[in-house]
Design an enzyme around this catalytic site. Structure first.
Site, PDB file in Angstrom:
ATOM      1  N   CYS A  84     -15.202 -14.569   4.893  1.00  0.00           N
ATOM      2  CA  CYS A  84     -15.850 -14.001   3.785  1.00  0.00           C
ATOM      3  C   CYS A  84     -14.830 -11.979   4.196  1.00  0.00           C
ATOM      4  CB  CYS A  84     -17.303 -13.345   3.841  1.00  0.00           C
ATOM      5  SG  CYS A  84     -17.336 -12.271   2.239  1.00  0.00           S
ATOM      6  N   HIS A 176     -19.539 -18.366   3.174  1.00  0.00           N
ATOM      7  CA  HIS A 176     -20.592 -18.012   4.938  1.00  0.00           C
ATOM      8  C   HIS A 176     -20.978 -19.725   5.254  1.00  0.00           C
ATOM      9  CE1 HIS A 176     -21.003 -14.064   4.961  1.00  0.00           C
ATOM     10  NE2 HIS A 176     -20.809 -13.919   3.065  1.00  0.00           N
ATOM     11  N   GLU A 178     -21.663 -20.436   8.115  1.00  0.00           N
ATOM     12  CA  GLU A 178     -23.251 -19.762   9.322  1.00  0.00           C
ATOM     13  C   GLU A 178     -24.173 -20.043   8.148  1.00  0.00           C
ATOM     14  OE1 GLU A 178     -21.033 -17.665   7.667  1.00  0.00           O
ATOM     15  OE2 GLU A 178     -21.774 -15.901   8.015  1.00  0.00           O
TER      16      GLU A 178
END
Ligand code: XMP
Length: 611
Positions: A84, A176, A178
Site C-alpha cells: 500500500c 494488503h 497481511e
C-alpha cells in the site's frame, strides 16, 4: 530488544496504523524472525536484516506526507517489498508516479501477469484486499507490472496492483497481503521471505526455548530471579521458562492479591503453580487493604489507574525487602508489542496508561536489573510456547485480564451529574434516531472512556430498549454514533422496561461493591462455560455502574462480550437468548443490582474496558 544474530531476520518498517504487527506475525509464521523498526531508525540498524518490508500507513504518499524516513535503505543490497503506502513509496523512489485518486476498497481480483517466485504456488487470479486513496499510475524504467486488479464484474483494469524489479530486487503490492481477506497473503509473504530474501526458516519455538534458556543462564549467572506471578498467560509462561533454565530453587514467585481479582482467582493461581512444580519459593500476599486504602474516595478513571499502578510497585518493593530478595533480577512477562511504545505505534495517542513501562521499571531496565524472556514474542506465540512447555490448555486460552483488574470495571461517582444540560439535549436526539428501528433510547447520566479517530473520548453511553433481532441492534448501534454527538457506547437494556428515572449514586471502590462485581462476573463466566462459548468470545468484561433505576438498587450491571484479534479493534460478541434469560434471572436477583444491559459497542468508538 536484543537482536538474535543466529537467525535470519526481516525488518518491518512501521509507517503507522495497525499494519506492521500483523505483517510481522505473518512473516514469523514462516519461521523467520521479523522485527518492527521505526521509519527514522538509523541506517546501521538495518544492516543485520536479510530483507525489508515497508508497511501501509494512514498517510498519503501523493501529498508527500510522512516521507521523512531513512531513505538510505534503498542503497542496501537486500530485497525490499512495500504494501500500500510502502508500495507507492517504492514506485515513487524509482521514477514512478503516485496520484491521489482511483481509490479501491474491499475485495478485488488480482490478475497475475506471469510466473514469478513471489507468486509461486498461486493461481493466475487471486482475491486480494484493497484500502487506498492514492494509486501508482506509472512505474520507473527498471520495473514491470506483475499484476493488475479488476473490481467487480466487467470492470476496467486498475494497473500496477503488483510491481517489481528483479534487477533491483524491489517489489510492491498495492493490496494488503497481511489481512486475511487476501486469501493467499500468507503465501505471498512467505514467498518473499523464503524465495526472494532466501531466509532460512530456523526460528522455531524449539529454537526459541533453547536460545532463551541459554540467555537466562548467562544473564542470571549464580543469582536468582524474582517474578510477579499474576496468574495471567504471560507471567505463567515466563515462570515456566525460568523454571526450565534455573530450576525451582532459584526462582522466587510473588503473587499479590490486590483485592481487584476475580472470584477465588488467587486460590486458583496458587494451585496452578503447585501443579506446575514451581511452588517451592512461592510467596503470596493479600494486599487488598493497602490497595483499597489508597483508592479511597477516588472517582476519576486515570487517577484510579495510577493509584493501582503505584501501589503495586510499593507492595512489590516492600515484599522484596521483607523476603530479602531485592537483589534478585526482576523477571517480567512483557511481550513484544508492549516493548514498542505500549502496543500500538509511536504515533498513537495514549488512550489509557499501561503499566508495563512505568518510570521505575525503565530505570531498572537501564540498570540491567530486569529480565524479560518473552519480549520477542507476540501473544499467539506465547500461547504456542506455553502449550509446548506443558501448561494446561485452559490456562493458556484464558481471556486476557487487565493489570488494574476489576478496578477499571467498577465505575465510581460523586453522585453529581455535572452536565445535565448536555444530557437534556442528547436525550431527544437519541430517541429520534432510534424510532426508525422501533427502539426507545435514553442517555445514561455517567461517562465512560472510548476512542474516536485514535483519540481518547470520555462520553455518555446510551441505553436502547425494545425487541429487535441482532442485525437490527447492530445497525442501530452503528447509526447512533453517526447521528448524535457526545456518545461513545450503546447498551441494549435486558431489563423488562425502559427506566423512567435514573439517579447517579455516590460510590467509590469498596470491598462490598467489588464483591458484588465479582459475583456478577462469576455468573457471566460460568454462563459462557456452560454454553460452550468461552473459547469463541475473546474477552468479556462485566462492569458495574452506580445508578439507581426507578427507585431500586444502586448498580447497573453491564455485560461486554467481544470478538477481537489483537485488542486494537473489537466488535460485540453475540450471546444466545437462553443465556441472556439465565443471566436476567441470576444477576437481576442479586441484592443491590438495579438493572442489566448488554454493551453492543464496537471499538472504536468504545474501548473494550469502560475506564
Ligand atoms: P481497551 O480498553 O483499551 O483495552 O480497548 C484493550 C485491551 O487491553 C487490556 N487493558 C489492559 N491490560 N493493563 C493491562 O495489562 C492495563 O492497564 C490495561 N488496560 C486495558 C484490556 O483488557 C483489553 O484486552
Amino acid at each position: 530488544m536484543q537482536h538474535d544474530a543466529s537467525h535470519d531476520s526481516i525488518a518491518v518498517i512501521d509507517f503507522g496504523g495497525q499494519y506492521a504487527h500483523l505483517i510481522a506475525t505473518k512473516v514469523r509464521r514462516s519461521r523467520v524472525l521479523a522485527e518492527i523498526r521505526q521509519p527514522e531508525d538509523p541506517i546501521e540498524d538495518f544492516h543485520k536484516y536479510k530483507g525489508i518490508i515497508l508497511s501501509g500507513s494512514p498517510a498519503l504518499s501523493s501529498f508527500g506526507e510522512d516521507s521523512a524516513y531513512t531513505k538510505e535503505i534503498y542503497n542496501l543490497d537486500v530485497p525490499i517489498l512495500g504494501f500500500c503506502f510502502g508500495h507507492q513509496e517504492i514506485a515513487k523512489h524509482y521514477g514512478g508516479k503516485v496520484v491521489n485518486g482511483k481509490q479501491e476498497w474491499g475485495h478485488a481480483d488480482l490478475h497475475i501477469q506471469r510466473e514469478h517466485p513471489l507468486f509461486a504456488g498461486l493461481d493466475k487470479v487471486e482475491q486480494v484486499w484493497m484500502s487506498h486513496f492514492d494509486s501508482v499510475t506509472a512505474i520507473g524504467p527498471d520495473f514491470e507490472e506483475l499484476g493488475y486488479t479488476i473490481l467487480g464484474e466487467g470492470g476496467t483494469p486498475h494497473h500496477f496492483a503488483a510491481i517489481g524489479s528483479d534487477k533491483l530486487r524491489r517489489y510492491g503490492f498495492q493490496y494488503h497481503p497481511e489481512v486475511d481477506d487476501t486469501l493467499h497473503g500468507n503465501e505471498m509473504i512467505a514467498n518473499f521471505v523464503l524465495n526472494i530474501c532466501e531466509c532460512k526458516p530456523t526460528w522455531t519455538m524449539d529454537s526459541y526455548v533453547a536460545d532463551q534458556v541459554k540467555k537466562i543462564r548467562q544473564q542470571v549467572g549464580d543469582g536468582s530471579v524474582f517474578l510477579l506471578a499474576s496468574g495471567g498467560v504471560d507471567s505463567t509462561v515466563a515462570a515456566r521458562l525460568f523454571g526450565e533454565a534455573l530450576g525451582p530453587d532459584r526462582l522466587h514467585l510473588l503473587h499479590v492479591d490486590n483485592g481487584l481479582m476475580r472470584k477465588e482467582e488467587s486460590l486458583a493461581v496458587v494451585e496452578m503453580f503447585k501443579e506446575l512444580g514451581l511452588a517451592k519459593n512461592f510467596h503470596f500476599i493479600d494486599a487488598t487493604d493497602t490497595f483499597l486504602n489508597n483508592l479511597e474516595g477516588m472517582i476519576e478513571p486515570e487517577q484510579k489507574r495510577r493509584s493501582i499502578g503505584d501501589t503495586f510497585i510499593e507492595v512489590f518493593e516492600s515484599e522484596a525487602r521483607r523476603l530479602g530478595i531485592e537483589d534478585h533480577l526482576l523477571g517480567q512477562g512483557t511481550i513484544y508489542p508492549d516493548t514498542i511504545e505500549s502496543g500500538a505505534t509511536k504515533r498513537a495517542d495514549t488512550i489509557k496508561t499501561h503499566h508495563n513501562r512505568v518510570p521505575i521499571i525503565e530505570e531498572m531496565i537501564a540498570a540491567g536489573k530486569i529480565i524479560e524472556p518473552l519480549a520477542d514474542l507476540y501473544k499467539v506465540e506465547v500461547r504456542e510456547l506455553g502449550e509446548m512447555l506443558g501448561i494446561p490448555h485452559d490456562m493458556i486460552w484464558r481471556h486476557p485480564f487487565p493489570g488494574p483488574g476489576l478496578g477499571v470495571r467498577l465505575l465510581c461517582s460523586d453522585g453529581v451529574v455535572s452536565d445535565e444540560d448536555q444530557l437534556a439535549k442528547i436525550g431527544p436526539k437519541v430517541s429520534q434516531s432510534m424510532t426508525k428501528f422501533g427502539l426507545q433510547a435514553l442517555p445514561l447520566p455517567i461517562k465512560s472512556v472510548g476512542v474516536k479517530a485514535d483519540l481518547r473520548s470520555y462520553e455518555h453511553p446510551v441505553l436502547i430498549h425494545g425487541d429487535a433481532d441482532w442485525d437490527t441492534l447492530a445497525e442501530a448501534s452503528g447509526t447512533i454514533f453517526k447521528t448524535v454527538d457526545g456518545i461513545n457506547r450503546t447498551l441494549w437494556n435486558l431489563g423488562a422496561n425502559l427506566p423512567k428515572t435514573m439517579r447517579t449514586v455516590a460510590a467509590t471502590m469498596t470491598k462490598d461493591r467489588l464483591d458484588l462485581l465479582r459475583e456478577c462476573d462469576f455468573l457471566m463466566m460460568d454462563a459462557l462455560q456452560r454454553h460452550d462459548l468461552y473459547d469463541q468470545i475473546w474477552q468479556c468484561p462485566t462492569v458495574l455502574v452506580p445508578l439507581e433505576i426507578d427507585g431500586v438498587g444502586q448498580e447497573l450491571c453491564i455485560l461486554r462480550p467481544i470478538h477481537s484479534e489483537r485488542a486494537m479493534t473489537a466488535t460485540a460478541g453475540r450471546l444466545p437468548k437462553k443465556l441472556l434469560d439465565e443471566l436476567r434471572q441470576s444477576i437481576l436477583a442479586l441484592p443491590g443490582i438495579s438493572g442489566l444491559a448488554y454493551d453492543l459497542t464496537s471499538k472504536p468508538p468504545g474501548t473494550i474496558e469502560w475506564e
